[in-house]
Design a protein around this motif. Structure first.
Motif, PDB file in Angstrom:
ATOM      1  N   MET A   1      22.575 -58.010  87.324  1.00  0.00           N
ATOM      2  CA  MET A   1      21.517 -58.658  88.110  1.00  0.00           C
ATOM      3  C   MET A   1      21.686 -58.296  89.585  1.00  0.00           C
ATOM      4  N   LEU A   2      20.551 -58.048  90.257  1.00  0.00           N
ATOM      5  CA  LEU A   2      20.596 -57.683  91.664  1.00  0.00           C
ATOM      6  C   LEU A   2      21.200 -58.805  92.499  1.00  0.00           C
ATOM      7  N   THR A   3      21.887 -58.410  93.598  1.00  0.00           N
ATOM      8  CA  THR A   3      22.418 -59.401  94.529  1.00  0.00           C
ATOM      9  C   THR A   3      21.274 -60.226  95.086  1.00  0.00           C
ATOM     10  N   GLY A   4      21.441 -61.541  95.080  1.00  0.00           N
ATOM     11  CA  GLY A   4      20.411 -62.423  95.605  1.00  0.00           C
ATOM     12  C   GLY A   4      19.418 -62.914  94.585  1.00  0.00           C
ATOM     13  N   LEU A   5      19.424 -62.348  93.380  1.00  0.00           N
ATOM     14  CA  LEU A   5      18.487 -62.764  92.328  1.00  0.00           C
ATOM     15  C   LEU A   5      19.198 -63.744  91.396  1.00  0.00           C
ATOM     16  N   VAL A   6      18.668 -64.957  91.294  1.00  0.00           N
ATOM     17  CA  VAL A   6      19.276 -65.964  90.440  1.00  0.00           C
ATOM     18  C   VAL A   6      18.237 -66.459  89.445  1.00  0.00           C
ATOM     19  N   ARG A   7      18.729 -66.877  88.276  1.00  0.00           N
ATOM     20  CA  ARG A   7      17.840 -67.336  87.200  1.00  0.00           C
ATOM     21  C   ARG A   7      18.204 -68.764  86.845  1.00  0.00           C
ATOM     22  N   ARG A   8      17.233 -69.642  86.942  1.00  0.00           N
ATOM     23  CA  ARG A   8      17.442 -71.046  86.619  1.00  0.00           C
ATOM     24  C   ARG A   8      16.306 -71.536  85.743  1.00  0.00           C
ATOM     25  N   GLY A   9      16.646 -72.114  84.591  1.00  0.00           N
ATOM     26  CA  GLY A   9      15.611 -72.635  83.708  1.00  0.00           C
ATOM     27  C   GLY A   9      14.642 -71.573  83.245  1.00  0.00           C
ATOM     28  N   GLY A  10      15.111 -70.336  83.158  1.00  0.00           N
ATOM     29  CA  GLY A  10      14.270 -69.256  82.669  1.00  0.00           C
ATOM     30  C   GLY A  10      13.431 -68.578  83.742  1.00  0.00           C
ATOM     31  N   ARG A  11      13.431 -69.088  84.991  1.00  0.00           N
ATOM     32  CA  ARG A  11      12.625 -68.503  86.058  1.00  0.00           C
ATOM     33  C   ARG A  11      13.529 -68.032  87.199  1.00  0.00           C
ATOM     34  N   TYR A  12      13.036 -67.076  87.979  1.00  0.00           N
ATOM     35  CA  TYR A  12      13.873 -66.409  88.973  1.00  0.00           C
ATOM     36  C   TYR A  12      13.603 -66.920  90.393  1.00  0.00           C
ATOM     37  N   SER A  13      14.659 -66.885  91.194  1.00  0.00           N
ATOM     38  CA  SER A  13      14.583 -67.237  92.611  1.00  0.00           C
ATOM     39  C   SER A  13      15.411 -66.240  93.406  1.00  0.00           C
ATOM     40  N   ILE A  14      15.158 -66.195  94.716  1.00  0.00           N
ATOM     41  CA  ILE A  14      16.017 -65.424  95.618  1.00  0.00           C
ATOM     42  C   ILE A  14      16.938 -66.411  96.321  1.00  0.00           C
ATOM     43  N   ARG A  15      18.218 -66.083  96.373  1.00  0.00           N
ATOM     44  CA  ARG A  15      19.189 -66.889  97.119  1.00  0.00           C
ATOM     45  C   ARG A  15      19.927 -65.956  98.067  1.00  0.00           C
ATOM     46  N   ARG A  16      19.892 -66.292  99.352  1.00  0.00           N
ATOM     47  CA  ARG A  16      20.446 -65.387 100.347  1.00  0.00           C
ATOM     48  C   ARG A  16      21.171 -66.173 101.425  1.00  0.00           C
ATOM     49  N   VAL A  17      22.310 -65.671 101.844  1.00  0.00           N
ATOM     50  CA  VAL A  17      23.065 -66.286 102.939  1.00  0.00           C
ATOM     51  C   VAL A  17      22.370 -65.944 104.255  1.00  0.00           C
ATOM     52  N   ILE A  18      22.096 -66.947 105.054  1.00  0.00           N
ATOM     53  CA  ILE A  18      21.487 -66.743 106.369  1.00  0.00           C
ATOM     54  C   ILE A  18      22.533 -66.091 107.288  1.00  0.00           C
ATOM     55  N   PRO A  19      22.132 -65.109 108.095  1.00  0.00           N
ATOM     56  CA  PRO A  19      23.098 -64.498 109.019  1.00  0.00           C
ATOM     57  C   PRO A  19      23.832 -65.568 109.826  1.00  0.00           C
ATOM     58  N   LEU A  20      25.132 -65.330 110.052  1.00  0.00           N
ATOM     59  CA  LEU A  20      25.993 -66.323 110.690  1.00  0.00           C
ATOM     60  C   LEU A  20      25.447 -66.799 112.036  1.00  0.00           C
ATOM     61  N   ASP A  21      24.882 -65.877 112.832  1.00  0.00           N
ATOM     62  CA  ASP A  21      24.408 -66.257 114.156  1.00  0.00           C
ATOM     63  C   ASP A  21      23.143 -67.106 114.126  1.00  0.00           C
ATOM     64  N   LEU A  22      22.510 -67.236 112.948  1.00  0.00           N
ATOM     65  CA  LEU A  22      21.274 -68.018 112.834  1.00  0.00           C
ATOM     66  C   LEU A  22      21.446 -69.297 112.025  1.00  0.00           C
ATOM     67  N   GLN A  23      22.615 -69.454 111.394  1.00  0.00           N
ATOM     68  CA  GLN A  23      22.799 -70.613 110.515  1.00  0.00           C
ATOM     69  C   GLN A  23      22.657 -71.934 111.261  1.00  0.00           C
ATOM     70  N   GLY A  24      23.142 -71.998 112.499  1.00  0.00           N
ATOM     71  CA  GLY A  24      23.026 -73.234 113.252  1.00  0.00           C
ATOM     72  C   GLY A  24      21.583 -73.589 113.552  1.00  0.00           C
ATOM     73  N   HIS A  25      20.756 -72.587 113.728  1.00  0.00           N
ATOM     74  CA  HIS A  25      19.358 -72.833 114.045  1.00  0.00           C
ATOM     75  C   HIS A  25      18.560 -73.246 112.813  1.00  0.00           C
ATOM     76  N   TYR A  26      18.882 -72.656 111.653  1.00  0.00           N
ATOM     77  CA  TYR A  26      18.194 -73.044 110.417  1.00  0.00           C
ATOM     78  C   TYR A  26      18.745 -74.351 109.851  1.00  0.00           C
ATOM     79  N   GLY A  27      19.938 -74.708 110.295  1.00  0.00           N
ATOM     80  CA  GLY A  27      20.526 -75.953 109.817  1.00  0.00           C
ATOM     81  C   GLY A  27      21.047 -75.880 108.403  1.00  0.00           C
ATOM     82  N   ARG A  28      21.306 -74.690 107.918  1.00  0.00           N
ATOM     83  CA  ARG A  28      21.860 -74.529 106.576  1.00  0.00           C
ATOM     84  C   ARG A  28      22.501 -73.150 106.454  1.00  0.00           C
ATOM     85  N   ARG A  29      23.214 -72.944 105.372  1.00  0.00           N
ATOM     86  CA  ARG A  29      23.928 -71.685 105.176  1.00  0.00           C
ATOM     87  C   ARG A  29      23.103 -70.688 104.357  1.00  0.00           C
ATOM     88  N   GLU A  30      22.284 -71.202 103.437  1.00  0.00           N
ATOM     89  CA  GLU A  30      21.569 -70.325 102.511  1.00  0.00           C
ATOM     90  C   GLU A  30      20.076 -70.639 102.488  1.00  0.00           C
TER      91      GLU A  30
END
Length: 458
Positions: A1-30
């Motif tokens: 499976m490609l990096t960042g592609l996750v499968r939950r309940g039979g359907r796909y999502s993208i999961r990606r780590v936010i760049p370190l310098d922007l995590q504080g602004h987005y208020g989350r890590r992913e």
């Protein structure tokens, strides 16, 4: 499976780590965002598109931070309910940005004392969908379908406010759907549904001057030999007098009893192969309904539904529906067959069908039917199992069944506003009347069904 592609309940999502310098602004890590599909090939395509869009967003966010151009947060907006991939830099804590500037010993930028122009109005597509749904009150499935199309538009073109959507972006969306491998027929349903929202924004809300999706379509450029057609009367006779019906052959590769019933169900319902193959015994029920004079009647129906827990999906929102069971299927013994499956508490009506290596339930069965069709002498490439669907539409027209009724029976979306009022809530009486009128001139029924355990891998 490609990096960042996750499968939950039979359907796909993208999961990606936010760049370190922007995590504080987005208020989350992913960032996690649903891609709106259970198809792995389409998910991979959408992943690449969404990843690139997020790259652009991160770059724009960094540039905006440097220029200190973020507007103050609006207290009335609950950002926790908005996807970070939609709001992008709008969630950045500007106050935190000021503090870091002061800590570095740099003076805060001076604000002009002159009156500042009010910012241009910026309405998201999702907010327009909310207002459209509240005013028009379409069925829930139609709202879900519309939201799904809006999400796909934003994956392809970015989360633009409706005021910035021009014909160029709609064409870009169309091209993205083409690159995903969507058929012309599907695209020519999705674009008008997006157009419904944009038309509402123009004509009801006065947010834009015109509907930028108007008259954007995809031409069907397939050669005639590539376009599927209905079976002829002679071809139907060949199929239903073949060994499965005449000699009671039950090939293992054909899913045992499925080899007998699926072609008949296709002929008498017009349903898609996957819709029939995934049927659960409880999807066949007897329902009551009212006639126009108030009299009460009952009819046996097949319910085509989406149920992730049971592994059932539909092609689009308009595909959920009820199909009355034709008298010929009753004559052939379909109801006793169903009741036997219900008594045995089978997980599926046709449990002998096995998925292929890609997890497609009807992949192997479809290949078997192609081999079997050629073996009995039907070698043309323009007829496949889907030809039963074309055949049903042909004889429905011959029986003068109204277009909206046979579109409802087959779960065919046209992009018309009337599509919003179908599905499981569509009145049963006109559907029953249509199936009673449905005839196949000159067609001779095969021998009634007899349960066998004779299997040959053919």
């Amino acid at each position: 499976m490609l990096t960042g592609l996750v499968r939950r309940g039979g359907r796909y999502s993208i999961r990606r780590v936010i760049p370190l310098d922007l995590q504080g602004h987005y208020g989350r890590r992913e960032i996690t965002k649903a891609l709106g599909t259970a198809d792995p090939a389409r998910a991979r395509t959408l992943l690449v598109v969404e990843w690139a869009r997020q790259d652009r967003e991160f770059a724009e966010t960094r540039a905006a931070i440097e220029a200190d151009k973020f507007p103050a947060k609006t207290p009335s907006v609950d950002v926790q309910q908005i996807s970070p991939t939609v709001i992008g830099p709008a969630k950045i804590d500007r106050q935190a940005g000021r503090s870091s500037t002061k800590a570095a010993g740099r003076p805060s930028p001076q604000r002009p004392s002159a009156a500042v122009k009010a910012p241009k109005q910026r309405d998201s597509l999702s907010s327009v969908v909310d207002r459209w749904a509240a005013e028009n009150k379409p069925e829930d499935r139609t709202v879900r379908r519309t939201r799904n199309i809006v999400e796909r538009f934003e994956v392809a073109c970015g989360p633009l406010p409706v005021q910035e959507i021009a014909r160029q972006q709609v064409v870009q969306f169309k091209d993205a759907l083409v690159s995903e491998g969507q058929t012309a027929a599907n695209i020519n349903v999705m674009i008008p549904m997006l157009g419904t929202v944009l038309n509402y924004a123009a004509n009801k809300l006065d947010l834009i001057a015109t509907n930028p999706a108007a008259n954007i379509r995809v031409a069907d450029n397939r050669r005639k030999r590539e376009i599927r057609r209905a079976f002829t009367e002679a071809e139907l006779e060949t199929i239903f007098s073949s060994p499965v019906y005449a000699d009671r052959l039950r090939p293992a590769a054909g899913g045992g009893e499925a080899a007998y019933w699926l072609p008949l169900l296709g002929l008498y319902t017009g349903a898609r192969l996957t819709e029939l193959g995934q049927l659960h015994p409880s999807d066949i029920v007897e329902e009551g309904y009212s006639l126009s004079d108030g009299k009460q009647k009952r009819a046996w129906v097949i319910r085509i539904v989406e149920d992730e827990a049971r592994g059932q999906s539909v092609k689009n929102e308009g595909s959920e529906r009820r199909i009355p069971i034709h008298a010929d299927l009753v004559t052939l013994g379909f109801l006793p067959f169903v009741k036997s499956a219900q008594a045995a508490k089978q997980a599926r009506l046709f449990p002998a069908i096995t998925p292929n290596a890609q997890g497609e339930l009807m992949g192997n069965w479809s290949k078997w039917f192609g081999r079997y069709r050629r073996k009995i002498g039907l070698r043309g490439t323009e007829t496949v199992f889907h030809s039963f669907r074309h055949t049903f539409k042909h004889y429905a027209r011959l029986a003068a069944i109204p277009n909206d009724v046979h579109n409802e029976l087959t779960g065919h979306e046209t992009g018309d506003v009337a599509d919003n009022y179908g599905g499981l809530s569509y009145p049963l009486a006109p559907l029953v009347d249509a199936i009673e009128r449905y005839r196949i001139p000159g067609f001779k029924l095969p021998a009634p069904f007899v349960a066998l355990h004779k299997s040959k891998n053919r």
